[in-house]
Design a protein around this motif. Structure first.
Motif, PDB file in Angstrom:
ATOM      1  N   PHE A 166       0.827  -1.197   0.000  1.00  5.43           N
ATOM      2  CA  PHE A 166       0.000   0.000   0.000  1.00  5.43           C
ATOM      3  C   PHE A 166       0.864   1.251   0.000  1.00  5.43           C
ATOM      4  N   THR A 167       0.294   2.312  -0.513  1.00  6.97           N
ATOM      5  CA  THR A 167       0.862   3.649  -0.383  1.00  6.97           C
ATOM      6  C   THR A 167      -0.103   4.459   0.469  1.00  6.97           C
ATOM      7  N   ILE A 168       0.436   5.142   1.483  1.00  3.74           N
ATOM      8  CA  ILE A 168      -0.425   5.898   2.394  1.00  3.74           C
ATOM      9  C   ILE A 168      -0.037   7.366   2.368  1.00  3.74           C
ATOM     10  N   PHE A 169      -1.047   8.216   2.231  1.00  2.00           N
ATOM     11  CA  PHE A 169      -0.870   9.657   2.325  1.00  2.00           C
ATOM     12  C   PHE A 169      -1.198  10.009   3.768  1.00  2.00           C
ATOM     13  N   ALA A 170      -0.151  10.197   4.559  1.00  2.00           N
ATOM     14  CA  ALA A 170      -0.245  10.157   6.019  1.00  2.00           C
ATOM     15  C   ALA A 170      -0.333  11.556   6.621  1.00  2.00           C
ATOM     16  N   VAL A 173      -3.830   3.980  -0.829  1.00  2.00           N
ATOM     17  CA  VAL A 173      -3.955   3.547  -2.219  1.00  2.00           C
ATOM     18  C   VAL A 173      -3.225   2.225  -2.378  1.00  2.00           C
ATOM     19  N   GLN A 174      -3.820   1.326  -3.119  1.00  2.00           N
ATOM     20  CA  GLN A 174      -3.219   0.008  -3.284  1.00  2.00           C
ATOM     21  C   GLN A 174      -1.952   0.073  -4.137  1.00  2.00           C
ATOM     22  N   GLY A 175      -0.938  -0.716  -3.727  1.00  2.00           N
ATOM     23  CA  GLY A 175       0.292  -0.828  -4.497  1.00  2.00           C
ATOM     24  C   GLY A 175       1.358   0.165  -4.047  1.00  2.00           C
ATOM     25  N   LYS A 176       2.547   0.017  -4.610  1.00  2.00           N
ATOM     26  CA  LYS A 176       3.682   0.897  -4.325  1.00  2.00           C
ATOM     27  C   LYS A 176       3.716   1.985  -5.391  1.00  2.00           C
ATOM     28  N   VAL A 177       3.237   3.170  -5.017  1.00  2.00           N
ATOM     29  CA  VAL A 177       3.125   4.280  -5.972  1.00  2.00           C
ATOM     30  C   VAL A 177       4.309   5.215  -5.759  1.00  2.00           C
ATOM     31  N   THR A 178       5.184   5.279  -6.735  1.00  2.00           N
ATOM     32  CA  THR A 178       6.398   6.086  -6.627  1.00  2.00           C
ATOM     33  C   THR A 178       6.081   7.571  -6.767  1.00  2.00           C
ATOM     34  N   GLY A 179       7.079   8.397  -6.438  1.00  2.00           N
ATOM     35  CA  GLY A 179       6.907   9.832  -6.579  1.00  2.00           C
ATOM     36  C   GLY A 179       6.620  10.245  -8.003  1.00  2.00           C
ATOM     37  N   GLU A 180       7.272   9.597  -8.968  1.00  2.00           N
ATOM     38  CA  GLU A 180       7.025   9.899 -10.375  1.00  2.00           C
ATOM     39  C   GLU A 180       5.594   9.562 -10.776  1.00  2.00           C
ATOM     40  N   ARG A 201      -7.699   5.626  -7.089  1.00  2.00           N
ATOM     41  CA  ARG A 201      -8.777   5.088  -6.257  1.00  2.00           C
ATOM     42  C   ARG A 201      -8.241   4.725  -4.874  1.00  2.00           C
ATOM     43  N   SER A 202      -8.903   5.187  -3.837  1.00  2.00           N
ATOM     44  CA  SER A 202      -8.494   4.856  -2.472  1.00  2.00           C
ATOM     45  C   SER A 202      -9.089   3.521  -2.046  1.00  2.00           C
ATOM     46  N   GLU A 203      -8.554   2.954  -0.963  1.00  2.00           N
ATOM     47  CA  GLU A 203      -9.109   1.709  -0.424  1.00  2.00           C
ATOM     48  C   GLU A 203     -10.522   1.916   0.110  1.00  2.00           C
ATOM     49  N   GLN A 204     -10.873   3.140   0.465  1.00  2.00           N
ATOM     50  CA  GLN A 204     -12.231   3.422   0.930  1.00  2.00           C
ATOM     51  C   GLN A 204     -13.229   3.333  -0.213  1.00  2.00           C
ATOM     52  N   GLY A 205     -12.744   3.563  -1.447  1.00  2.00           N
ATOM     53  CA  GLY A 205     -13.609   3.460  -2.620  1.00  2.00           C
ATOM     54  C   GLY A 205     -13.679   4.734  -3.431  1.00  2.00           C
TER      55      GLY A 205
END
Length: 556
Positions: free
Chosen positions: A274-278, A311-318, A327-331
């Motif tokens: 996961f990638t989290i916007f914390a 957000v699902q997966g490893k989302v890089t800065g690029e 799409r967030s895990e909340q939907g």
């Protein structure tokens, strides 16, 4: 949205598989090892151990041995995303479990190439799944196909990363029949089986993602709990650099860390990518204390808010910099843009470079994000005020996210038997002809939907060049039409949200305007789109006339 499930026609279980043959004498039967049935694939692959348990509990094992089917098969990690009480309830309710599993099954063999040409597919459960191709990925409802075309003797399996959940009917399900293109004996009602004993969710084997296992000896089954625990401890090593571990070690996120623990989300962030916007501690401190207390005191609301940051997966800065919506895990979706050199997530700013973990990334943000469809629990003392017909349309919270506080009831127009009857009204003649041209009639009739329906006058406002382009490109025509459609029946306070997810995939923005609503695409404090003033019921679906054609933001 109500979808009906019930008795399953199992006559195909009784059909004798045909032998391979050609000119001259019949060939000998193909060896069993040459291919596996769908049931055998599910039962023998350890990644499907939870699915295998569910199939057996629902009594569908024999069904998936014969016939011709396409199965969107959730992995153990997909089932791990479900709340434990939801999974336990399904396993112990045969009717519910069967409905959920049949929602993953499409009669007939549908390959990945065929799936990519479809916008929806009718399932054996009776409802339809939505199919979208986004960024090279195939989405089935909210699930991503992670592996396609696992061929079986009796069909094909496509692996998905999320359990597909149909809208469950409150009443007793109605009968549904499973058919395939192959010849079969006359349909027979499913035999009435004794309900299986309650299934213990803790007994389901699982292989969570993010764990590495090293086996030093042959596995031995034992009834000694202490011995089993000791063996597991010596054989399984868990990464100590997960997203959750990084949050724990960084004091900027101590408030978030405690709330994740309260919501029971720690295992999710340990065992999946996961990638989290914390939000930082300062971000939580900026939220109105009473609002934060309401969120923290309600488990479902807290989980919804927190998973909206994930957000699902490893989302890089690029990838974040290139994204416009994820799409967030909340939907609901998160919106992304660059403001100069500053990365924005909704109205929050990303602070600094991302922190990389073994199973994802962490981006520190300076505001708490609230899902656009979030409805905060109403304190008991304020319950008497919730039936107001109209009040102020929206209020801006301390986070800067628009939060609706009103309920506007729209008058219902004359009801129709189905969607096509309502769209047959003279004011919708242009829309109906375009829906028919795009081949979307069956998709709209397959389940309960809400349509924001442009009138003929609305289409008259569209530049002729745009209309010509849509008429010449069926894919773009479908994209525009599906942007007007929302899965499920949205009425009354269901409209009292800032956003709704369209079948096209993008979000539709809403804003109360006195006794009506504006729908479309938000830009600042205004919405470019149409005005909703009334509704027509079409069975369990609903149609709202609007005075403008909506163009999805992905086409701009």
């Amino acid at each position: 949205m109500k979808k009906h499930t019930g008795l399953l026609t199992l006559s195909l279980m009784l059909a004798t598989p045909a032998l391979a043959g050609g000119a001259g004498a019949p060939m000998a039967p193909m060896p069993a090892a040459a291919c596996k049935s769908i049931a055998q694939i599910v039962m023998t692959d350890p990644n499907f151990s939870t699915l295998a348990t569910a199939v057996e509990a629902a009594g569908l094992g024999q069904t998936l041995m014969g016939g011709q089917y396409t199965v969107f098969a959730p992995t153990n990690a997909a089932f791990a995303k479900l709340p434990s009480d939801t999974l336990a309830a399904a396993l112990n309710d045969p009717a519910m479990l069967r409905s959920i599993l049949l929602y993953h099954v499409v009669p007939g063999k549908v390959t990945a190439k065929q799936v990519m040409t479809m916008s929806s597919a009718k399932t054996a459960q009776g409802g339809s799944v939505l199919i979208n191709v986004m960024g090279g990925k195939v989405m089935v409802d909210n699930a991503t196909v992670t592996k396609a075309d696992v061929m079986a003797c009796n069909g094909v399996v496509h692996v998905v990363d999320t359990v597909l959940m149909p809208a469950m009917a409150a009443a007793t399900p109605a009968p549904v029949t499973v058919t395939t293109p192959a010849p079969a004996p006359a349909p027979m009602p499913a035999p009435v089986a004794t309900a299986p004993a309650a299934t213990d969710i803790m007994s389901i084997p699982a292989m969570p993602v993010g764990m590495t296992t090293t086996t030093t000896t042959t596995t031995t089954t034992t009834t000694d709990t202490a011995a089993t625990t000791t063996t597991a401890a010596t054989e399984t090593a868990v990464s100590s650099n997960t997203v959750y571990d990084q949050l724990v070690s960084d004091e900027r996120f101590s408030t978030l860390r405690d709330l994740l623990s309260d919501a029971g989300l720690t295992d999710l962030l340990i065992n999946n990518e996961f990638t989290i916007f914390a939000p930082t501690n300062d971000a939580f401190a900026a939220v109105d204390p009473e609002t934060l207390a309401v969120i923290a005191s309600d488990p479902d609301t807290l989980k919804a808010v927190l998973t909206y940051h994930v957000v699902q997966g490893k989302v890089t800065g690029e990838q974040v910099a290139a994204a416009t919506q994820l799409r967030s895990e909340q939907g609901a979706s998160l919106n992304f843009k660059l403001d100069g050199s500053t990365q924005m997530v909704n109205e929050a700013m990303v602070d600094g470079t991302p922190v990389e973990a073994s199973n994802g990334y962490i981006y520190a943000i300076n505001q708490v994000l609230l899902p656009p469809d979030l409805v905060l629990p109403t304190p008991a003392a304020d319950a008497a005020t919730t039936d107001m017909a109209t009040t102020d349309a929206a209020a801006t919270t301390a986070t800067g996210t628009t939060s609706t506080v009103t309920v506007v009831t729209l008058p219902a127009a004359q009801a129709g038997t189905n969607i096509t009857e309502v769209l047959a009204q003279p004011q919708f003649s242009t829309l109906l002809s375009l829906v028919q041209k795009a081949g979307l009639v069956d998709a709209l009739m397959a389940g309960d939907v809400t349509i924001f329906a442009p009138t003929n006058d609305a289409f008259a406002k569209v530049p002729q060049a745009t209309l010509d382009m849509l008429m010449a490109d069926n894919d773009k025509l479908k994209q525009v039409l599906l942007f007007h459609v929302v899965t499920g029946r949205v009425v009354d306070d269901g409209l009292n949200v800032a956003q709704l997810r369209s079948m096209e995939g993008s979000s539709i923005d809403l804003m109360a305007d006195g006794s009506s609503y504006k729908v479309g695409v938000r830009s600042g404090d205004a919405i470019t789109g149409g005005v909703v003033a009334s509704r027509s019921d079409a069975g369990n679906s609903v149609i709202y006339p609007i005075d403008s054609v909506l163009i999805p933001p992905t086409m701009k």
